[in-house]
Write a protein that holds these residues in place. Sequence first.
Motif, PDB file in Angstrom:
ATOM      1  N   VAL A  58       1.664   6.048  -7.439  1.00  0.00           N
ATOM      2  CA  VAL A  58       0.562   6.816  -8.017  1.00  0.00           C
ATOM      3  C   VAL A  58       0.898   8.304  -8.000  1.00  0.00           C
ATOM      4  CG1 VAL A  58      -1.850   7.518  -7.682  1.00  0.00           C
ATOM      5  CG2 VAL A  58      -1.217   5.095  -7.528  1.00  0.00           C
ATOM      6  N   GLN A  59       1.466   8.780  -6.896  1.00  0.00           N
ATOM      7  CA  GLN A  59       1.854  10.185  -6.824  1.00  0.00           C
ATOM      8  C   GLN A  59       2.900  10.529  -7.889  1.00  0.00           C
ATOM      9  OE1 GLN A  59       4.224  11.804  -3.469  1.00  0.00           O
ATOM     10  NE2 GLN A  59       2.471  13.140  -3.051  1.00  0.00           N
ATOM     11  N   ALA A  60       3.730   9.538  -8.240  1.00  0.00           N
ATOM     12  CA  ALA A  60       4.767   9.744  -9.251  1.00  0.00           C
ATOM     13  C   ALA A  60       4.242   9.570 -10.670  1.00  0.00           C
ATOM     14  CB  ALA A  60       5.929   8.793  -9.005  1.00  0.00           C
ATOM     15  N   GLY A  61       2.946   9.236 -10.803  1.00  0.00           N
ATOM     16  CA  GLY A  61       2.343   9.138 -12.128  1.00  0.00           C
ATOM     17  C   GLY A  61       2.166   7.743 -12.666  1.00  0.00           C
ATOM     18  N   HIS A  62       2.354   6.728 -11.806  1.00  0.00           N
ATOM     19  CA  HIS A  62       2.189   5.340 -12.228  1.00  0.00           C
ATOM     20  C   HIS A  62       0.850   4.821 -11.687  1.00  0.00           C
ATOM     21  CE1 HIS A  62       6.422   5.366 -13.433  1.00  0.00           C
ATOM     22  NE2 HIS A  62       6.666   5.945 -12.251  1.00  0.00           N
ATOM     23  N   SER A  63      -0.154   4.808 -12.529  1.00  0.00           N
ATOM     24  CA  SER A  63      -1.498   4.466 -12.058  1.00  0.00           C
ATOM     25  C   SER A  63      -1.676   2.977 -11.802  1.00  0.00           C
ATOM     26  CB  SER A  63      -2.554   4.932 -13.068  1.00  0.00           C
ATOM     27  OG  SER A  63      -2.327   4.346 -14.331  1.00  0.00           O
ATOM     28  N   GLN A  64      -0.892   2.147 -12.456  1.00  0.00           N
ATOM     29  CA  GLN A  64      -0.995   0.701 -12.284  1.00  0.00           C
ATOM     30  C   GLN A  64       0.371   0.138 -11.924  1.00  0.00           C
ATOM     31  OE1 GLN A  64      -3.822  -1.032 -12.462  1.00  0.00           O
ATOM     32  NE2 GLN A  64      -5.050   0.782 -13.019  1.00  0.00           N
ATOM     33  N   ILE A  65       0.429  -0.612 -10.840  1.00  0.00           N
ATOM     34  CA  ILE A  65       1.677  -1.248 -10.451  1.00  0.00           C
ATOM     35  C   ILE A  65       1.357  -2.594  -9.798  1.00  0.00           C
ATOM     36  CG2 ILE A  65       1.698   0.111  -8.310  1.00  0.00           C
ATOM     37  CD1 ILE A  65       4.776  -0.086  -8.396  1.00  0.00           C
ATOM     38  N   ALA A  66       1.962  -3.655 -10.303  1.00  0.00           N
ATOM     39  CA  ALA A  66       1.666  -5.014  -9.840  1.00  0.00           C
ATOM     40  C   ALA A  66       2.234  -5.250  -8.447  1.00  0.00           C
ATOM     41  CB  ALA A  66       2.258  -6.023 -10.818  1.00  0.00           C
ATOM     42  N   ASP A  67       1.613  -6.200  -7.758  1.00  0.00           N
ATOM     43  CA  ASP A  67       2.078  -6.541  -6.418  1.00  0.00           C
ATOM     44  C   ASP A  67       3.557  -6.933  -6.425  1.00  0.00           C
ATOM     45  OD1 ASP A  67      -0.390  -6.060  -5.328  1.00  0.00           O
ATOM     46  OD2 ASP A  67      -0.963  -8.176  -5.154  1.00  0.00           O
ATOM     47  N   GLU A  68       3.959  -7.720  -7.431  1.00  0.00           N
ATOM     48  CA  GLU A  68       5.343  -8.182  -7.490  1.00  0.00           C
ATOM     49  C   GLU A  68       6.310  -7.013  -7.648  1.00  0.00           C
ATOM     50  OE1 GLU A  68       2.827  -9.264  -9.296  1.00  0.00           O
ATOM     51  OE2 GLU A  68       2.510 -11.288  -8.468  1.00  0.00           O
ATOM     52  N   HIS A  69       5.894  -5.995  -8.405  1.00  0.00           N
ATOM     53  CA  HIS A  69       6.736  -4.817  -8.570  1.00  0.00           C
ATOM     54  C   HIS A  69       6.813  -4.034  -7.255  1.00  0.00           C
ATOM     55  CE1 HIS A  69       7.825  -1.052 -11.160  1.00  0.00           C
ATOM     56  NE2 HIS A  69       8.877  -1.584 -10.571  1.00  0.00           N
ATOM     57  N   ASP A 109       6.656  -5.329  -4.307  1.00  0.00           N
ATOM     58  CA  ASP A 109       7.538  -6.094  -3.430  1.00  0.00           C
ATOM     59  C   ASP A 109       9.005  -5.831  -3.761  1.00  0.00           C
ATOM     60  OD1 ASP A 109       5.230  -7.155  -2.353  1.00  0.00           O
ATOM     61  OD2 ASP A 109       5.376  -9.041  -3.467  1.00  0.00           O
ATOM     62  N   GLU A 110       9.318  -5.802  -5.057  1.00  0.00           N
ATOM     63  CA  GLU A 110      10.695  -5.569  -5.488  1.00  0.00           C
ATOM     64  C   GLU A 110      11.154  -4.156  -5.103  1.00  0.00           C
ATOM     65  OE1 GLU A 110      13.615  -3.855  -8.141  1.00  0.00           O
ATOM     66  OE2 GLU A 110      11.508  -3.697  -8.698  1.00  0.00           O
ATOM     67  N   LEU A 111      10.261  -3.181  -5.286  1.00  0.00           N
ATOM     68  CA  LEU A 111      10.583  -1.805  -4.919  1.00  0.00           C
ATOM     69  C   LEU A 111      10.775  -1.661  -3.412  1.00  0.00           C
ATOM     70  CD1 LEU A 111       8.143   0.153  -7.266  1.00  0.00           C
ATOM     71  CD2 LEU A 111      10.643   0.210  -7.357  1.00  0.00           C
ATOM     72  N   GLU A 115       0.825  -1.212   0.000  1.00  0.00           N
ATOM     73  CA  GLU A 115       0.000   0.000   0.000  1.00  0.00           C
ATOM     74  C   GLU A 115       0.856   1.257   0.000  1.00  0.00           C
ATOM     75  OE1 GLU A 115      -4.398  -0.853   1.923  1.00  0.00           O
ATOM     76  OE2 GLU A 115      -2.968   0.428   2.975  1.00  0.00           O
ATOM     77  N   ARG A 116       1.885   1.247   0.780  1.00  0.00           N
ATOM     78  CA  ARG A 116       2.745   2.425   0.887  1.00  0.00           C
ATOM     79  C   ARG A 116       3.494   2.693  -0.423  1.00  0.00           C
ATOM     80  NH1 ARG A 116       5.973   0.261   5.756  1.00  0.00           N
ATOM     81  NH2 ARG A 116       7.237   2.158   5.559  1.00  0.00           N
ATOM     82  N   VAL A 117       4.042   1.627  -0.993  1.00  0.00           N
ATOM     83  CA  VAL A 117       4.761   1.786  -2.264  1.00  0.00           C
ATOM     84  C   VAL A 117       3.806   2.209  -3.370  1.00  0.00           C
ATOM     85  CG1 VAL A 117       6.042   0.553  -4.055  1.00  0.00           C
ATOM     86  CG2 VAL A 117       6.579   0.158  -1.639  1.00  0.00           C
ATOM     87  N   ARG A 118       2.633   1.603  -3.397  1.00  0.00           N
ATOM     88  CA  ARG A 118       1.666   1.920  -4.450  1.00  0.00           C
ATOM     89  C   ARG A 118       1.211   3.372  -4.369  1.00  0.00           C
ATOM     90  NH1 ARG A 118      -1.020  -2.628  -4.309  1.00  0.00           N
ATOM     91  NH2 ARG A 118      -0.115  -3.481  -6.239  1.00  0.00           N
ATOM     92  N   ALA A 119       0.999   3.876  -3.164  1.00  0.00           N
ATOM     93  CA  ALA A 119       0.595   5.283  -3.012  1.00  0.00           C
ATOM     94  C   ALA A 119       1.667   6.211  -3.566  1.00  0.00           C
ATOM     95  CB  ALA A 119       0.338   5.595  -1.539  1.00  0.00           C
ATOM     96  N   LEU A 120       2.929   5.904  -3.296  1.00  0.00           N
ATOM     97  CA  LEU A 120       4.012   6.735  -3.811  1.00  0.00           C
ATOM     98  C   LEU A 120       4.106   6.641  -5.328  1.00  0.00           C
ATOM     99  CD1 LEU A 120       6.359   8.573  -2.799  1.00  0.00           C
ATOM    100  CD2 LEU A 120       7.832   6.550  -3.029  1.00  0.00           C
TER     101      LEU A 120
END
Length: 251
Positions: free
Chosen positions: A80-91, A93-95, A73-78
């Motif tokens: 989205v703020q950076a302009g990435h509307s879709q990001i997979a769970d695996e990505h 985790d890697e980030l 959730e934390r990575v995904r929120a960041l």
Amino acid sequence: MPESTPTPTVIFFDLDDTLLDDYAASSAGLRALMERLGHPDFNAARRLWDVQTDISFGAYLDGRLTLQEQRRERVRALAVQAGHSQIADEHCDELYQQYLAAHRHAWRPFSDVQPVLGALASAGVALGVITNGAESMQREKLAVLGITQHFRTIVCADTAGSAKPDPRIFHSACQQMGVAPQQCWHVGDRVRTDALGSSASGLRPILLDRYERYAGEDTTGVATIRSLSDLLHLAGVPGPAAIGAPGMEAQ
């Protein structure tokens, strides 16, 4: 600063931003994420990360998210703020692993930690840690900081079955030390989880406000200190002649 009072039998400490400079470490991790995501604004990222961490980690402590889910959730929120509307769970985790690697590399104690813990131990005060962080990581932090030996007990939310400000985690720590809550102090940097939580559990709360973040808040009944060297004065314990200034890291 409050006047000194009788020395307690036990002093418990929070870990993140009390003993370890977690703000600096998380900032290092955040910059690593920003570089990967192409995020241009640290101040905006920092504000979002702090808010989202409070929300997501709080949900984890309440049992509504797993540890991995709150990280995503934390990575995904960041993202989205950076302009990435879709990001997979695996990505995600890697980030997060990249965030964590940069975070770990930046683990440092505040400069007042080692001398104050040593002075308290020399005065016969028993020491413990009460933290909402995951036990495996919190023990690793204490080992990296080189201060594990100072603590007779380390109580973490995931293995204790409750989290600050729940009285159960404070009472569990007291039981492990074989003392009543009234014989103990708890030192931490957050009003609700540390100061109010420990006070409601019968311990004496000590709010460590290194950066005067709570200067405008009502903390009636809570002793507030700016550095751990102030804690020595409060407990009537003699300390080293020179301890680093509040908020300064060990180099």
